[in-house]
Motif scaffolding. Structure first.
Motif, PDB file in Angstrom:
ATOM      1  N   TYR A 171      48.177  41.498  39.738  1.00  0.00           N
ATOM      2  CA  TYR A 171      47.738  42.665  39.615  1.00  0.00           C
ATOM      3  C   TYR A 171      46.424  42.841  40.306  1.00  0.00           C
ATOM      4  CZ  TYR A 171      45.667  47.097  37.944  1.00  0.00           C
ATOM      5  OH  TYR A 171      45.010  48.133  37.888  1.00  0.00           O
ATOM      6  N   ILE A 172      45.421  41.985  40.158  1.00  0.00           N
ATOM      7  CA  ILE A 172      43.870  41.894  40.471  1.00  0.00           C
ATOM      8  C   ILE A 172      44.272  41.695  42.134  1.00  0.00           C
ATOM      9  CG2 ILE A 172      41.800  40.862  40.464  1.00  0.00           C
ATOM     10  CD1 ILE A 172      42.503  40.038  37.788  1.00  0.00           C
ATOM     11  N   ASP A 173      45.090  40.740  42.395  1.00  0.00           N
ATOM     12  CA  ASP A 173      45.183  40.277  44.036  1.00  0.00           C
ATOM     13  C   ASP A 173      45.944  41.426  44.620  1.00  0.00           C
ATOM     14  OD1 ASP A 173      45.118  38.756  45.902  1.00  0.00           O
ATOM     15  OD2 ASP A 173      46.828  37.322  45.589  1.00  0.00           O
ATOM     16  N   GLN A 174      46.822  41.962  44.208  1.00  0.00           N
ATOM     17  CA  GLN A 174      47.577  42.932  45.067  1.00  0.00           C
ATOM     18  C   GLN A 174      47.566  44.461  44.729  1.00  0.00           C
ATOM     19  OE1 GLN A 174      49.567  41.730  47.590  1.00  0.00           O
ATOM     20  NE2 GLN A 174      48.852  39.710  46.957  1.00  0.00           N
ATOM     21  N   ASP A 175      47.208  44.938  43.382  1.00  0.00           N
ATOM     22  CA  ASP A 175      47.258  46.225  43.089  1.00  0.00           C
ATOM     23  C   ASP A 175      45.887  46.941  42.809  1.00  0.00           C
ATOM     24  OD1 ASP A 175      49.940  46.122  43.588  1.00  0.00           O
ATOM     25  OD2 ASP A 175      50.252  45.587  41.563  1.00  0.00           O
ATOM     26  N   TYR A 176      44.906  46.123  42.195  1.00  0.00           N
ATOM     27  CA  TYR A 176      43.756  46.666  41.679  1.00  0.00           C
ATOM     28  C   TYR A 176      42.996  47.416  42.701  1.00  0.00           C
ATOM     29  CZ  TYR A 176      39.144  47.106  39.521  1.00  0.00           C
ATOM     30  OH  TYR A 176      38.046  47.714  39.053  1.00  0.00           O
ATOM     31  N   GLU A 177      42.821  47.271  44.042  1.00  0.00           N
ATOM     32  CA  GLU A 177      41.975  47.655  44.920  1.00  0.00           C
ATOM     33  C   GLU A 177      42.459  49.161  44.959  1.00  0.00           C
ATOM     34  OE1 GLU A 177      40.876  47.539  49.600  1.00  0.00           O
ATOM     35  OE2 GLU A 177      41.446  45.710  48.534  1.00  0.00           O
ATOM     36  N   GLY A 178      43.762  49.477  44.839  1.00  0.00           N
ATOM     37  CA  GLY A 178      44.529  50.787  45.052  1.00  0.00           C
ATOM     38  C   GLY A 178      44.017  51.855  44.184  1.00  0.00           C
ATOM     39  N   THR A 179      43.345  51.336  42.806  1.00  0.00           N
ATOM     40  CA  THR A 179      42.984  52.002  41.890  1.00  0.00           C
ATOM     41  C   THR A 179      41.586  52.636  42.052  1.00  0.00           C
ATOM     42  OG1 THR A 179      41.956  50.254  40.352  1.00  0.00           O
ATOM     43  CG2 THR A 179      44.441  50.774  40.239  1.00  0.00           C
ATOM     44  N   LEU A 180      40.877  52.005  43.069  1.00  0.00           N
ATOM     45  CA  LEU A 180      39.473  52.414  43.131  1.00  0.00           C
ATOM     46  C   LEU A 180      39.429  53.619  44.314  1.00  0.00           C
ATOM     47  CD1 LEU A 180      38.027  48.736  43.907  1.00  0.00           C
ATOM     48  CD2 LEU A 180      38.134  49.986  41.980  1.00  0.00           C
ATOM     49  N   LYS A 181      38.332  54.256  43.931  1.00  0.00           N
ATOM     50  CA  LYS A 181      38.322  55.658  44.388  1.00  0.00           C
ATOM     51  C   LYS A 181      37.256  55.823  45.478  1.00  0.00           C
ATOM     52  CE  LYS A 181      41.047  57.255  41.755  1.00  0.00           C
ATOM     53  NZ  LYS A 181      42.722  57.750  41.975  1.00  0.00           N
ATOM     54  N   SER A 182      35.980  54.899  45.394  1.00  0.00           N
ATOM     55  CA  SER A 182      34.794  55.007  46.334  1.00  0.00           C
ATOM     56  C   SER A 182      34.817  53.681  46.928  1.00  0.00           C
ATOM     57  CB  SER A 182      33.459  55.224  45.209  1.00  0.00           C
ATOM     58  OG  SER A 182      33.419  53.862  44.746  1.00  0.00           O
ATOM     59  N   HIS A 183      34.046  54.075  48.390  1.00  0.00           N
ATOM     60  CA  HIS A 183      34.074  52.939  49.409  1.00  0.00           C
ATOM     61  C   HIS A 183      33.200  51.712  48.560  1.00  0.00           C
ATOM     62  CE1 HIS A 183      36.302  55.068  52.345  1.00  0.00           C
ATOM     63  NE2 HIS A 183      35.442  56.053  52.193  1.00  0.00           N
ATOM     64  N   LEU A 197      39.133  36.211  41.057  1.00  0.00           N
ATOM     65  CA  LEU A 197      40.460  35.816  40.546  1.00  0.00           C
ATOM     66  C   LEU A 197      40.393  34.326  39.992  1.00  0.00           C
ATOM     67  CD1 LEU A 197      42.377  36.949  43.731  1.00  0.00           C
ATOM     68  CD2 LEU A 197      42.977  37.223  41.144  1.00  0.00           C
ATOM     69  N   ALA A 198      39.517  33.434  40.799  1.00  0.00           N
ATOM     70  CA  ALA A 198      39.022  32.039  40.251  1.00  0.00           C
ATOM     71  C   ALA A 198      38.571  31.956  38.869  1.00  0.00           C
ATOM     72  CB  ALA A 198      38.248  31.411  41.310  1.00  0.00           C
ATOM     73  N   ILE A 199      37.910  32.913  38.721  1.00  0.00           N
ATOM     74  CA  ILE A 199      37.395  32.729  37.135  1.00  0.00           C
ATOM     75  C   ILE A 199      38.378  33.063  36.198  1.00  0.00           C
ATOM     76  CG2 ILE A 199      35.841  33.899  35.556  1.00  0.00           C
ATOM     77  CD1 ILE A 199      34.001  34.235  37.637  1.00  0.00           C
ATOM     78  N   ILE A 200      39.132  34.150  36.432  1.00  0.00           N
ATOM     79  CA  ILE A 200      40.234  34.331  35.444  1.00  0.00           C
ATOM     80  C   ILE A 200      41.353  33.248  35.470  1.00  0.00           C
ATOM     81  CG2 ILE A 200      42.206  36.153  35.093  1.00  0.00           C
ATOM     82  CD1 ILE A 200      40.066  38.253  35.994  1.00  0.00           C
ATOM     83  N   ALA A 201      41.695  32.579  36.766  1.00  0.00           N
ATOM     84  CA  ALA A 201      42.491  31.686  36.739  1.00  0.00           C
ATOM     85  C   ALA A 201      42.042  30.513  36.061  1.00  0.00           C
ATOM     86  CB  ALA A 201      42.862  31.274  38.398  1.00  0.00           C
ATOM     87  N   LEU A 290      33.435  41.624  34.145  1.00  0.00           N
ATOM     88  CA  LEU A 290      34.536  41.568  35.038  1.00  0.00           C
ATOM     89  C   LEU A 290      35.949  41.442  34.533  1.00  0.00           C
ATOM     90  CD1 LEU A 290      35.827  38.508  36.107  1.00  0.00           C
ATOM     91  CD2 LEU A 290      33.581  38.377  36.823  1.00  0.00           C
ATOM     92  N   VAL A 291      36.014  40.656  33.424  1.00  0.00           N
ATOM     93  CA  VAL A 291      37.336  40.528  32.694  1.00  0.00           C
ATOM     94  C   VAL A 291      37.580  41.837  31.800  1.00  0.00           C
ATOM     95  CG1 VAL A 291      38.325  39.276  30.899  1.00  0.00           C
ATOM     96  CG2 VAL A 291      37.006  37.941  31.993  1.00  0.00           C
ATOM     97  N   LYS A 299      46.011  46.550  31.417  1.00  0.00           N
ATOM     98  CA  LYS A 299      46.791  46.437  30.128  1.00  0.00           C
ATOM     99  C   LYS A 299      45.903  47.059  29.147  1.00  0.00           C
ATOM    100  CE  LYS A 299      49.073  43.878  26.538  1.00  0.00           C
ATOM    101  NZ  LYS A 299      49.543  42.344  25.957  1.00  0.00           N
ATOM    102  N   VAL A 300      44.854  46.203  28.409  1.00  0.00           N
ATOM    103  CA  VAL A 300      44.049  46.714  27.580  1.00  0.00           C
ATOM    104  C   VAL A 300      42.705  45.870  27.684  1.00  0.00           C
ATOM    105  CG1 VAL A 300      44.934  45.042  25.757  1.00  0.00           C
ATOM    106  CG2 VAL A 300      43.885  46.849  24.914  1.00  0.00           C
ATOM    107  N   ARG A 301      41.706  46.421  27.145  1.00  0.00           N
ATOM    108  CA  ARG A 301      40.423  45.680  27.608  1.00  0.00           C
ATOM    109  C   ARG A 301      40.166  44.504  26.558  1.00  0.00           C
ATOM    110  NH1 ARG A 301      34.990  47.600  28.658  1.00  0.00           N
ATOM    111  NH2 ARG A 301      33.317  46.218  27.871  1.00  0.00           N
ATOM    112  N   ILE A 302      40.259  43.290  27.208  1.00  0.00           N
ATOM    113  CA  ILE A 302      40.169  42.158  26.453  1.00  0.00           C
ATOM    114  C   ILE A 302      39.030  41.432  26.868  1.00  0.00           C
ATOM    115  CG2 ILE A 302      42.446  41.799  26.270  1.00  0.00           C
ATOM    116  CD1 ILE A 302      42.658  39.915  28.556  1.00  0.00           C
TER     117      ILE A 302
END
Length: 358
Positions: A171-183, A197-201, A290-291, A299-302
């Protein structure tokens, strides 16, 4: 930089404390206890001495004497324990809320360690210990107000079990950017995407603690053998195995670190951020934010600690071994991992569902 900051904060606390507490801190630094642990303990001692002052047991924090501590009785410590459990929590963003049992227990643990040192591990000019008695031996630990099963259910709602962990990274890799509104938000995301991505991985691939990840050096990461060298609580060095499932994200960052942040040769911290155009070691608060940001969108704030719970739970599901879980998470025993048995105990649930069937 963060080590210097914690050291400075510890020194400021020590300047307010009696000599025998500073002797204790020095002694524990040789064990070694981590600087963060000693700083947290020093704060607990200052708060305890401030309470003694409020109760007119002593005149000031720095003037507390060994004789003052030797005169303390069980009822004095029980009163302080009651103050911790029922008094308002001040000086934080959660002012006037009650302290959690975990917070109270941490205070008791710190005091127990100090009193044990002063009554068993010291020696004055007469070859006697500093304290004749250890009043903390008479003080019981606080008990959780919820059962282990209730706690595990609350935790389970905030875990990324089975394929959710993989989907989270996707989701972070492919979809998250699409939720952002500002440049501006998009540019910031792209700038740190590989690192994030590396940190969460690494969290999901090892179950390591936030402090362990933040304090990793470049040389601590061995992607060939799928291992990470970490400094555990208590200051001992350990090796955490990395799941091969997440290693590609970590390698991507390893290969891009210098290009992305252009650190000086002397900057050995693995995870970096940019401050005033200069690369510096990432702060724990930055990782927590960032997490929280990505998990809330997914999903939910963790928290990073919930990612650690995720690994513990998933590993127990696969191995049915608390010993394996404790080794991977760097725990000295299995008592702290017993909560995972409740999270994955589907046999009990199935039995209850079929309880009245023939």
């Amino acid at each position: 930089m963060r080590h210097e900051k914690i050291n400075n904060l510890l020194e400021l606390e020590q300047a307010t404390l009696p000599w025998f507490v500073n002797e204790y801190i020095h002694s524990k630094s040789l064990v070694p206890y981590s600087t963060v642990t000693l700083y947290e303990y020093a704060k607990e001692y200052r708060r305890f001495f401030e309470w003694l002052q409020e109760e007119s047991i002593t005149s000031s924090v720095q003037s507390v004497t060994l004789e003052d501590l030797d005169r303390l009785r069980k009822e004095d410590l029980e009163l302080y324990k009651s103050h911790l459990m029922h008094g308002p929590k001040n000086g934080t963003s959660t002012d006037n809320r009650s302290r959690s049992f975990v917070t109270v227990q941490r205070t008791l643990t710190a005091l127990r360690s100090l009193f044990n040192y002063l009554s068993t591990q010291t020696e004055d000019e007469n070859n006697q210990t500093y304290l004749k008695q250890n009043v903390m031996l008479k003080i019981e630990n606080v008990r959780a107000t919820t059962t282990l099963q209730e706690r595990s259910r609350a935790i389970e709602k905030k875990l990324l079990l089975d394929d959710e962990a993989i989907l989270f990274l996707y989701y972070i890799d492919q979809d998250y950017e699409g939720t952002l509104k500002s440049h501006q938000a998009i540019a910031a995301f792209r700038r740190n995407k590989i690192r994030d991505l590396a940190i969460i991985a690494l969290f999901l691939g090892t179950g390591m603690r936030l402090s362990e990840l933040v304090n990793m050096q470049v040389s601590d990461l061995d992607t060939v053998n799928l291992e990470a060298t970490v400094i555990r609580k208590g200051g001992f060095k350990d090796t955490a195995l990395i799941s091969s499932l997440f290693i590609d994200y970590i390698i991507d960052y390893q290969e891009s670190r210098v290009t992305l942040y252009q650190p000086e040769a002397s900057q050995k911290a693995l995870f970096l951020t940019t401050f005033k155009g200069k690369a510096k070691q990432i702060e724990p608060s930055t990782v927590e934010k960032l997490v929280a940001k990505y998990s809330t969108a997914f999903k939910v704030r963790i928290t990073p600690h919930k990612l650690r719970h995720t690994v513990g739970t998933q590993l127990y599901k696969k191995t049915n071994s608390l010993l394996t879980v404790s080794h991977q998470l760097g725990q000295t025993g299995t008592s702290a991992t017993s909560i995972y048995t409740h999270i994955v105990d589907k046999e009990q649930r199935n039995a209850m569902n079929d309880l009245w069937s023939e």
